[in-house]
Every structure is written in structure tokens, then in C-alpha cells.
Design a protein around this motif. Structure first.
Motif, PDB file in Angstrom:
ATOM      1  N   LEU A  88       0.833  -1.205   0.000  1.00 41.90           N
ATOM      2  CA  LEU A  88       0.000   0.000   0.000  1.00 41.90           C
ATOM      3  C   LEU A  88       0.866   1.252   0.000  1.00 41.90           C
ATOM      4  N   GLN A  89       1.973   1.224   0.709  1.00 44.62           N
ATOM      5  CA  GLN A  89       2.879   2.373   0.701  1.00 44.62           C
ATOM      6  C   GLN A  89       3.385   2.646  -0.717  1.00 44.62           C
ATOM      7  N   VAL A  90       3.818   1.610  -1.408  1.00 43.67           N
ATOM      8  CA  VAL A  90       4.303   1.775  -2.787  1.00 43.67           C
ATOM      9  C   VAL A  90       3.180   2.309  -3.676  1.00 43.67           C
ATOM     10  N   ASN A  91       1.976   1.763  -3.502  1.00 44.15           N
ATOM     11  CA  ASN A  91       0.844   2.234  -4.308  1.00 44.15           C
ATOM     12  C   ASN A  91       0.573   3.711  -4.068  1.00 44.15           C
ATOM     13  N   ILE A  92       0.632   4.145  -2.813  1.00 44.07           N
ATOM     14  CA  ILE A  92       0.400   5.562  -2.508  1.00 44.07           C
ATOM     15  C   ILE A  92       1.507   6.414  -3.116  1.00 44.07           C
ATOM     16  N   GLU A  93       2.740   5.959  -3.009  1.00 43.92           N
ATOM     17  CA  GLU A  93       3.863   6.727  -3.554  1.00 43.92           C
ATOM     18  C   GLU A  93       3.726   6.938  -5.064  1.00 43.92           C
ATOM     19  N   HIS A  94       3.086   6.000  -5.757  1.00 44.25           N
ATOM     20  CA  HIS A  94       2.972   6.075  -7.212  1.00 44.25           C
ATOM     21  C   HIS A  94       1.591   6.504  -7.703  1.00 44.25           C
ATOM     22  N   MET A  95       0.699   6.866  -6.801  1.00 39.26           N
ATOM     23  CA  MET A  95      -0.663   7.199  -7.212  1.00 39.26           C
ATOM     24  C   MET A  95      -0.743   8.612  -7.763  1.00 39.26           C
ATOM     25  N   THR A  96      -1.781   8.818  -8.561  1.00 43.59           N
ATOM     26  CA  THR A  96      -2.124  10.180  -8.954  1.00 43.59           C
ATOM     27  C   THR A  96      -2.987  10.737  -7.842  1.00 43.59           C
ATOM     28  N   GLU A  97      -3.158  12.017  -7.823  1.00 45.94           N
ATOM     29  CA  GLU A  97      -3.944  12.616  -6.747  1.00 45.94           C
ATOM     30  C   GLU A  97      -5.397  12.799  -7.168  1.00 45.94           C
ATOM     31  N   ASP A  98      -5.920  11.790  -7.819  1.00 45.76           N
ATOM     32  CA  ASP A  98      -7.316  11.729  -8.215  1.00 45.76           C
ATOM     33  C   ASP A  98      -8.181  11.519  -6.970  1.00 45.76           C
ATOM     34  N   SER A  99      -9.318  12.217  -6.892  1.00 46.18           N
ATOM     35  CA  SER A  99     -10.135  12.148  -5.678  1.00 46.18           C
ATOM     36  C   SER A  99     -10.671  10.742  -5.415  1.00 46.18           C
ATOM     37  N   GLU A 100     -10.991   9.975  -6.462  1.00 45.64           N
ATOM     38  CA  GLU A 100     -11.475   8.606  -6.245  1.00 45.64           C
ATOM     39  C   GLU A 100     -10.377   7.735  -5.645  1.00 45.64           C
ATOM     40  N   ILE A 101      -9.154   7.924  -6.090  1.00 44.58           N
ATOM     41  CA  ILE A 101      -8.026   7.156  -5.549  1.00 44.58           C
ATOM     42  C   ILE A 101      -7.779   7.556  -4.100  1.00 44.58           C
ATOM     43  N   ILE A 102      -7.791   8.831  -3.824  1.00 42.68           N
ATOM     44  CA  ILE A 102      -7.592   9.302  -2.444  1.00 42.68           C
ATOM     45  C   ILE A 102      -8.685   8.750  -1.540  1.00 42.68           C
ATOM     46  N   ASN A 103      -9.929   8.744  -2.002  1.00 43.35           N
ATOM     47  CA  ASN A 103     -11.030   8.167  -1.231  1.00 43.35           C
ATOM     48  C   ASN A 103     -10.789   6.680  -0.984  1.00 43.35           C
ATOM     49  N   GLY A 104     -10.190   5.987  -1.942  1.00 43.63           N
ATOM     50  CA  GLY A 104      -9.861   4.573  -1.759  1.00 43.63           C
ATOM     51  C   GLY A 104      -8.835   4.362  -0.665  1.00 43.63           C
ATOM     52  N   VAL A 105      -7.854   5.251  -0.581  1.00 47.67           N
ATOM     53  CA  VAL A 105      -6.856   5.155   0.485  1.00 47.67           C
ATOM     54  C   VAL A 105      -7.537   5.363   1.839  1.00 47.67           C
ATOM     55  N   TYR A 106      -8.392   6.368   1.929  1.00 49.37           N
ATOM     56  CA  TYR A 106      -9.104   6.596   3.193  1.00 49.37           C
ATOM     57  C   TYR A 106     -10.013   5.416   3.536  1.00 49.37           C
ATOM     58  N   ALA A 107     -10.626   4.802   2.535  1.00 51.65           N
ATOM     59  CA  ALA A 107     -11.466   3.627   2.785  1.00 51.65           C
ATOM     60  C   ALA A 107     -10.617   2.484   3.343  1.00 51.65           C
ATOM     61  N   ALA A 108      -9.421   2.298   2.787  1.00 52.82           N
ATOM     62  CA  ALA A 108      -8.517   1.252   3.288  1.00 52.82           C
ATOM     63  C   ALA A 108      -8.115   1.546   4.730  1.00 52.82           C
ATOM     64  N   LEU A 109      -7.783   2.798   5.020  1.00 54.52           N
ATOM     65  CA  LEU A 109      -7.405   3.171   6.384  1.00 54.52           C
ATOM     66  C   LEU A 109      -8.573   2.982   7.352  1.00 54.52           C
ATOM     67  N   ASP A 110      -9.779   3.311   6.913  1.00 49.92           N
ATOM     68  CA  ASP A 110     -10.959   3.096   7.767  1.00 49.92           C
ATOM     69  C   ASP A 110     -11.166   1.611   8.033  1.00 49.92           C
ATOM     70  N   HIS A 111     -10.973   0.787   7.024  1.00 52.66           N
ATOM     71  CA  HIS A 111     -11.138  -0.666   7.171  1.00 52.66           C
ATOM     72  C   HIS A 111     -10.120  -1.209   8.182  1.00 52.66           C
ATOM     73  N   ILE A 112      -8.893  -0.749   8.078  1.00 50.03           N
ATOM     74  CA  ILE A 112      -7.844  -1.153   9.024  1.00 50.03           C
ATOM     75  C   ILE A 112      -8.254  -0.760  10.442  1.00 50.03           C
ATOM     76  N   THR A 113      -8.678   0.483  10.616  1.00 54.06           N
ATOM     77  CA  THR A 113      -9.048   0.981  11.934  1.00 54.06           C
ATOM     78  C   THR A 113     -10.211   0.191  12.517  1.00 54.06           C
ATOM     79  N   HIS A 114     -11.206  -0.060  11.708  1.00 52.52           N
ATOM     80  CA  HIS A 114     -12.386  -0.803  12.152  1.00 52.52           C
ATOM     81  C   HIS A 114     -11.992  -2.168  12.724  1.00 52.52           C
ATOM     82  N   HIS A 115     -11.233  -2.932  11.949  1.00 51.32           N
ATOM     83  CA  HIS A 115     -10.889  -4.285  12.394  1.00 51.32           C
ATOM     84  C   HIS A 115      -9.783  -4.298  13.455  1.00 51.32           C
TER      85      HIS A 115
END
Length: 135
Positions: A88-115
Motif C-alpha cells: 500500500l505504501q508503494v501504491n500511494i507513492e505512485h498514485m495520482t492525486e485523483d479524488s477517487e483514488i484518495i477516497n480509496g486510500v481513506y477507505a482502506a485506512l478506515d477498514h484497518i481501523t475498524h478491524h
């Protein structure tokens, strides 16, 4: 934006791994009640979720939700989590700053926090005080 996301990811990784380390190897199959996941399966789910969100939101791959067989022990589970966070770190480092992609990162972080919150309840259910959360 990437710097902020990478900082949040690092904190999520460090705390998740601290929680994983706190549970003794002999208790990795513990579950508070049936029919929920045991601790090992719960942590494996976190790792798989990280990979899934990375594929579907950062790499724009249409990956079905098909988790592999859970890891077999504490060492393998922690290695799986480390690999997921590194990917995930590598994916973030290489991502574009598209809002859908950024929302996906936040969704992943929320999923981590939840569990991970569930994992801290598992620790407390065995009499272990979880590591202090540092934000």
C-alpha cells in the motif's frame, strides 16, 4: 497529499503491528465468541483488505473479494501484514492525486481501523492491555 497519506499509513501500520505483537502465539486462535474470526483470521482479513483496496482503488483493477486461506501462525500473519502495508505504501507513492483514488486510500485506512479496534477487544478479552494508541 501523498505525504499526509503516507504519514497516516505509517501510524496505522505501527499500531496494527503493535497490536499483532501483543497477542501471544498460543492465543492467535482465540476468539471471544463463536462464530466470529479468531485473532489470526481477523489480522489476516486486515492484510487482505489492504491488498484488495490497493488493487481496486489505487491500481484500478477489478479484483473480486476472494481472500486466500488465512496465515497459519503469528509469524506468518505479521509477515503478511508487513507485506500488505509495504504494498500500500508503494501504491500511494505512485498514485495520482485523483479524488477517487484518495477516497480509496481513506477507505482502506478506515477498514484497518475498524478491524484493528476489534483486535484490541480480543486482547482485552484475554486480559492483555493493548498498546497505547499514539496519533
Amino acid at each position: 497529499m501523498k505525504t499526509q497519506l503516507l504519514s497516516r499509513l505509517e501510524k496505522a501500520k505501527n499500531y496494527t503491528l503493535a497490536v499483532a505483537e501483543m497477542m501471544p502465539e498460543a492465543m492467535y486462535d482465540f476468539k471471544p465468541v463463536d462464530p466470529i474470526w479468531n485473532f489470526r483470521e481477523l489480522l489476516h482479513h486486515i492484510g487482505y483488505g489492504i491488498h484488495w483496496y490497493g488493487d481496486n482503488y489505487l491500481k484500478n483493477k477489478d479484483t473480486a473479494w476472494m481472500p486466500p486461506v488465512p496465515t497459519v501462525d503469528k509469524t506468518a500473519t505479521i509477515a503478511y501484514l508487513n507485506a500488505a502495508f509495504a504494498a500500500l505504501q508503494v501504491n500511494i507513492e505512485h498514485m495520482t492525486e485523483d479524488s477517487e483514488i484518495i477516497n480509496g486510500v481513506y477507505a482502506a485506512l478506515d477498514h484497518i481501523t475498524h478491524h484493528r479496534g476489534q483486535a484490541t477487544v480480543y486482547l482485552r478479552s484475554t486480559g492483555i492491555v493493548p498498546p497505547e494508541y499514539i496519533y
